[in-house]
Each structure stands twice: as C-alpha cells, then as structure tokens.
Design a protein around this motif. Structure first.
Motif, mmCIF file in Angstrom:
data_model
loop_
_atom_site.group_PDB
_atom_site.id
_atom_site.type_symbol
_atom_site.label_atom_id
_atom_site.label_comp_id
_atom_site.label_asym_id
_atom_site.label_seq_id
_atom_site.Cartn_x
_atom_site.Cartn_y
_atom_site.Cartn_z
ATOM 1 N N PRO A 33 112.304 71.957 -19.186
ATOM 2 C CA PRO A 33 111.385 71.701 -18.067
ATOM 3 C C PRO A 33 111.863 72.381 -16.789
ATOM 4 N N LYS A 34 110.930 72.868 -16.007
ATOM 5 C CA LYS A 34 111.285 73.499 -14.736
ATOM 6 C C LYS A 34 110.192 73.228 -13.714
ATOM 7 N N LEU A 35 110.603 73.212 -12.449
ATOM 8 C CA LEU A 35 109.652 73.016 -11.368
ATOM 9 C C LEU A 35 108.727 74.221 -11.253
ATOM 10 N N VAL A 36 107.437 73.941 -11.080
ATOM 11 C CA VAL A 36 106.438 74.992 -10.901
ATOM 12 C C VAL A 36 105.608 74.645 -9.672
ATOM 13 N N ARG A 37 105.441 75.615 -8.765
ATOM 14 C CA ARG A 37 104.615 75.341 -7.591
ATOM 15 C C ARG A 37 103.153 75.251 -7.991
ATOM 16 N N VAL A 38 102.465 74.235 -7.496
ATOM 17 C CA VAL A 38 101.032 74.075 -7.738
ATOM 18 C C VAL A 38 100.293 75.051 -6.841
ATOM 19 N N GLU A 39 99.543 75.949 -7.436
ATOM 20 C CA GLU A 39 98.867 77.021 -6.711
ATOM 21 C C GLU A 39 98.031 76.477 -5.565
ATOM 22 N N GLY A 40 98.172 77.112 -4.402
ATOM 23 C CA GLY A 40 97.410 76.713 -3.232
ATOM 24 C C GLY A 40 98.021 75.575 -2.447
ATOM 25 N N THR A 41 99.230 75.122 -2.826
ATOM 26 C CA THR A 41 99.884 74.007 -2.140
ATOM 27 C C THR A 41 101.341 74.329 -1.861
ATOM 28 N N LYS A 42 101.998 73.433 -1.112
ATOM 29 C CA LYS A 42 103.432 73.524 -0.859
ATOM 30 C C LYS A 42 104.207 72.599 -1.792
ATOM 31 N N VAL A 43 103.540 72.143 -2.838
ATOM 32 C CA VAL A 43 104.104 71.150 -3.743
ATOM 33 C C VAL A 43 104.490 71.794 -5.072
ATOM 34 N N VAL A 174 95.815 80.135 2.186
ATOM 35 C CA VAL A 174 94.998 78.929 2.132
ATOM 36 C C VAL A 174 93.967 78.954 1.000
ATOM 37 N N ASP A 175 93.432 80.126 0.664
ATOM 38 C CA ASP A 175 92.438 80.183 -0.409
ATOM 39 C C ASP A 175 93.024 80.716 -1.720
ATOM 40 N N GLU A 176 94.347 80.593 -1.863
ATOM 41 C CA GLU A 176 95.006 81.020 -3.097
ATOM 42 C C GLU A 176 94.412 80.287 -4.294
ATOM 43 N N GLY A 177 93.949 81.035 -5.276
ATOM 44 C CA GLY A 177 93.425 80.450 -6.503
ATOM 45 C C GLY A 177 91.993 79.960 -6.428
ATOM 46 N N VAL A 178 91.390 79.936 -5.242
ATOM 47 C CA VAL A 178 89.999 79.480 -5.121
ATOM 48 C C VAL A 178 89.086 80.547 -5.729
ATOM 49 N N PRO A 179 88.213 80.178 -6.684
ATOM 50 C CA PRO A 179 87.436 81.196 -7.417
ATOM 51 C C PRO A 179 86.144 81.620 -6.724
ATOM 52 N N PHE A 180 86.067 81.463 -5.412
ATOM 53 C CA PHE A 180 84.887 81.917 -4.676
ATOM 54 C C PHE A 180 85.306 82.244 -3.248
ATOM 55 N N SER A 181 84.428 82.921 -2.528
ATOM 56 C CA SER A 181 84.691 83.223 -1.120
ATOM 57 C C SER A 181 83.443 82.949 -0.295
ATOM 58 N N VAL A 182 83.659 82.620 0.977
ATOM 59 C CA VAL A 182 82.582 82.441 1.951
ATOM 60 C C VAL A 182 83.030 83.134 3.234
ATOM 61 N N GLU A 183 82.181 83.948 3.814
ATOM 62 C CA GLU A 183 82.537 84.712 5.010
ATOM 63 C C GLU A 183 82.355 83.860 6.267
ATOM 64 N N ALA A 184 83.419 83.709 7.053
ATOM 65 C CA ALA A 184 83.330 82.975 8.315
ATOM 66 C C ALA A 184 82.459 83.760 9.294
ATOM 67 N N GLN A 185 81.531 83.063 9.948
ATOM 68 C CA GLN A 185 80.605 83.719 10.869
ATOM 69 C C GLN A 185 80.356 82.820 12.074
ATOM 70 N N LYS A 319 80.259 84.153 -2.692
ATOM 71 C CA LYS A 319 80.434 85.038 -3.853
ATOM 72 C C LYS A 319 81.520 84.481 -4.756
ATOM 73 N N ARG A 320 81.245 84.508 -6.045
ATOM 74 C CA ARG A 320 82.287 84.147 -7.009
ATOM 75 C C ARG A 320 83.271 85.304 -7.130
ATOM 76 N N ARG A 321 84.541 84.947 -7.309
ATOM 77 C CA ARG A 321 85.575 85.964 -7.429
ATOM 78 C C ARG A 321 85.920 86.176 -8.895
ATOM 79 N N ALA A 322 85.957 87.451 -9.282
ATOM 80 C CA ALA A 322 86.395 87.747 -10.651
ATOM 81 C C ALA A 322 87.877 87.447 -10.797
ATOM 82 N N THR A 323 88.629 87.716 -9.730
ATOM 83 C CA THR A 323 90.067 87.440 -9.704
ATOM 84 C C THR A 323 90.390 86.645 -8.455
ATOM 85 N N PRO A 324 90.775 85.360 -8.581
ATOM 86 C CA PRO A 324 91.103 84.554 -7.403
ATOM 87 C C PRO A 324 92.257 85.145 -6.600
#
Length: 339
Positions: A33-43, A174-185, A319-324
């Motif tokens: 067993p080994k520690l693994v960072r949870v994507e998108g977090t500091k945990v 902040v949006d690491e691993g999120v499978p979509f994007s939204v443009e701030a406007q 938009k959905r992301r092909a690669t997060p």
C-alpha cells in the motif's frame, strides 16, 4: 459557506446512488500500500484494494459494490461544517443516524471519525466520515457502502480514511481532472476552490460571494450514474432542489442544445434563504446517456439584467474535454556534468 454546507448534505445523500452487487468479496492487495494524492485535491490516502479513481467526483469507487470514497475540501471552520453531524434532529431529516464518533490523530493533528447509517431508495447504507481542519479550512473524507457488505468493506474503508494526509501548502490546478470546461465571462473568475467536480465562478474568484448582489455561477456534473427518463421534469425538479433559494416562482423549461447535448434552460425568481432578498436563478441541465451536467447562475434580483446574458454565454461555452486537465509535471533540477 451556505453553498458549501448544502453540498455536504447533497453528497452524503448522492453517495447512495451507486450500483451494487451483493456477496462481492473485496479484492486482495496486489502490491504494498502507498499514499496516492486524490486528483484535484491536497489530500492523499491509501486507496482500498481494487478501488479506482472516479471520473465523476474527487475520490475512489468500486462500482460493482456501491462502495466509494469521496474527498471534499471546504473553506470555513471545521466546527461549523461538522455541527450538523452532532444534531440528531438534523440527521433525521436527512434519513441519517449517528452510530458513533471518535477522536483520532492523523500526522500529529486531531481529527474526528463519524460512523453513520442512512436509508435511501429502500436500501440501508453505512458511512465512515473523517473530518479534519482548522478555523479556516475543512476536509471531509466520506466512505459509503451498503450495510449488507459491512463485513467485507467496513474495516478496509475505515483503514483507508485513517491513512489520510492533507498537505495544505500544496498547489493544485483547480480544474485538474474535471472532464468539462466553462469559459469565464463578464468579469467573473474561476474560484481557486472547487467542490467535487463542481467549478465555481465569482467576481473576484473568492468563495463564498459576499452578498446576493454579487453573481455566482456554478458548473458541475452528477456524481453517480442514472438513467433520466424524463429530462424536462428532472430539470424542473432540480431547480426546486436549490438549497439556497426558497419561494421559487414559475418554472418553464425551454429546450437547448450545447456541445451536442440536449437539455433544458430555466430562468426563474425566488428569495435568498438567508436574507429573504429577491434573486434570479438561471439553470441549464445537459444529458449525456447516464450522466448529466448542471449549471446555475444566481444574482440579486435588482442586478439580474446585468448578468443574465453572462450566465447564458457561460453556459453555452460548456465543452466536454477529451482529456481532462492534469497537474503539471514537477520540474526537477538537472544534474551538472562534471568533467
């Protein structure tokens, strides 16, 4: 903080929506067993054997069993975030029961481990929930599994939660691993805090917004897979589930098509639950087989005309992301060759 607490209760209920198979034996550990960072977090934590990173939330799941671990980082004092878990009346309203709690020490810091039971959709679930933090920030790590699988999974999930490490100094995309994007406007900025796979946008990028007169836009996705048989009815019901808005008026869902996905757009009025001030609520729901996306904009009623167009433009930029998005690789200093 109101939004954060609403998400806490929502995630604890939504955790009970996963598929399940009775009599499933837990996979055996194949490597140390080994520690693994949870994507998108500091945990970081040690995932249980067989559990894989979820594509729909920050955490791990073993879909065939209905067992999962969700990690949630919140701005706000731990005492305020966890107060409801010591209130039997509040738990009862969420069909939950506190079975026990204990104080534990993680990496030299105190934390609280809650043991909970919850009934949802006719099935009883058990939960371990670890809470750690301080006067400024809180981390919740929640494990969920059907009671019928208690013997197989209770201990292994509890051990995984107790392996948790929280590196508050770590910088995370902040949006690491999120499978979509939204443009701030329209002057809105992406906040440097997210809730599961929900992105938050405010004028200054700080959450929570300081008043209902300041716009808030959120974009997220379902954390469990489900087949929506009546998308229009679901969209209208979803508006009334908005925790921070009451006295919601007429709801008339209009069809939209964004990024090749069909869905519904709703504009309605209500009142802010905390202040009673009038607010305008904008919502778009999009449906992709067994996954749905929700975007909401909230603004004080007197400023609705200023931001309704911004909310519409942001929703249509989805938009959905092909690669997060991934965390940038760590740059290591190059060794200097000596001659």
């Amino acid at each position: 903080m109101k939004l954060s607490l609403a998400i806490v209760w929502l995630l604890l209920f939504a955790l009970c929506g996963f598929a399940q198979t009775s009599g499933v034996a837990p996979p055996q550990q194949q490597s140390p067993p080994k520690l693994v960072r949870v994507e998108g977090t500091k945990v970081s934590l040690v995932p249980p054997p067989g559990f894989v990173p979820s594509k729909q939330f920050t955490g791990y799941e073993l879909a065939a069993t209905g067992a999962s671990i969700i990690v949630l980082e919140l701005s706000g004092p731990i005492a305020q975030v966890t107060a409801g878990f010591n209130d039997p009346a509040q738990l009862s309203r969420k069909a939950m029961q506190l079975l026990g709690r204990e104080t534990v020490t993680l990496n030299g810091a105190p934390a609280t481990l809650f043991h909970l039971a919850q009934t949802a959709n006719g099935t009883e679930y058990l939960k371990w929930m670890l809470a750690l933090g301080d006067a400024n920030a809180t981390v919740l790590v929640a494990a969920n599994f059907p009671r019928q699988l208690e013997q197989q999974y209770s201990r292994v999930l509890r051990d995984s939660l107790l392996s948790t490490r929280w590196d508050q100094s770590r910088k995370v995309v902040v949006d690491e691993g999120v499978p979509f994007s939204v443009e701030a406007q329209g002057g809105l900025k992406l906040a440097q805090q997210r809730l599961l796979n929900t992105l938050l946008y405010t004028v200054d990028g700080i959450v929570p917004a300081q008043s209902v007169e300041q716009p808030l836009f959120v974009a997220g996705m379902s954390i469990s897979q489900q087949l929506i048989l009546n998308p229009k009815e679901f969209s209208e019901r979803r508006v009334f589930a908005t925790e921070s808005v009451v006295s919601i008026g007429v709801v008339d869902a209009q069809p939209v098509m964004i990024d090749g996905l069909s869905g519904y757009e709703i504009v309605t009025q209500g009142k802010d639950r905390a202040t009673g001030q009038p607010v305008t609520l904008y919502q778009v729901t999009l449906f992709d087989e067994t996954i749905y996306y929700v975007m909401q904009g909230l603004i004080g009623g007197r400023r609705a005309t200023d931001y309704l167009g911004t909310f519409r433009a942001m929703a249509r930029s989805f938009k959905r992301r092909a690669t997060p998005v991934q965390e940038p690789p760590v740059k290591r200093p190059q060794r200097v060759k000596r001659h």
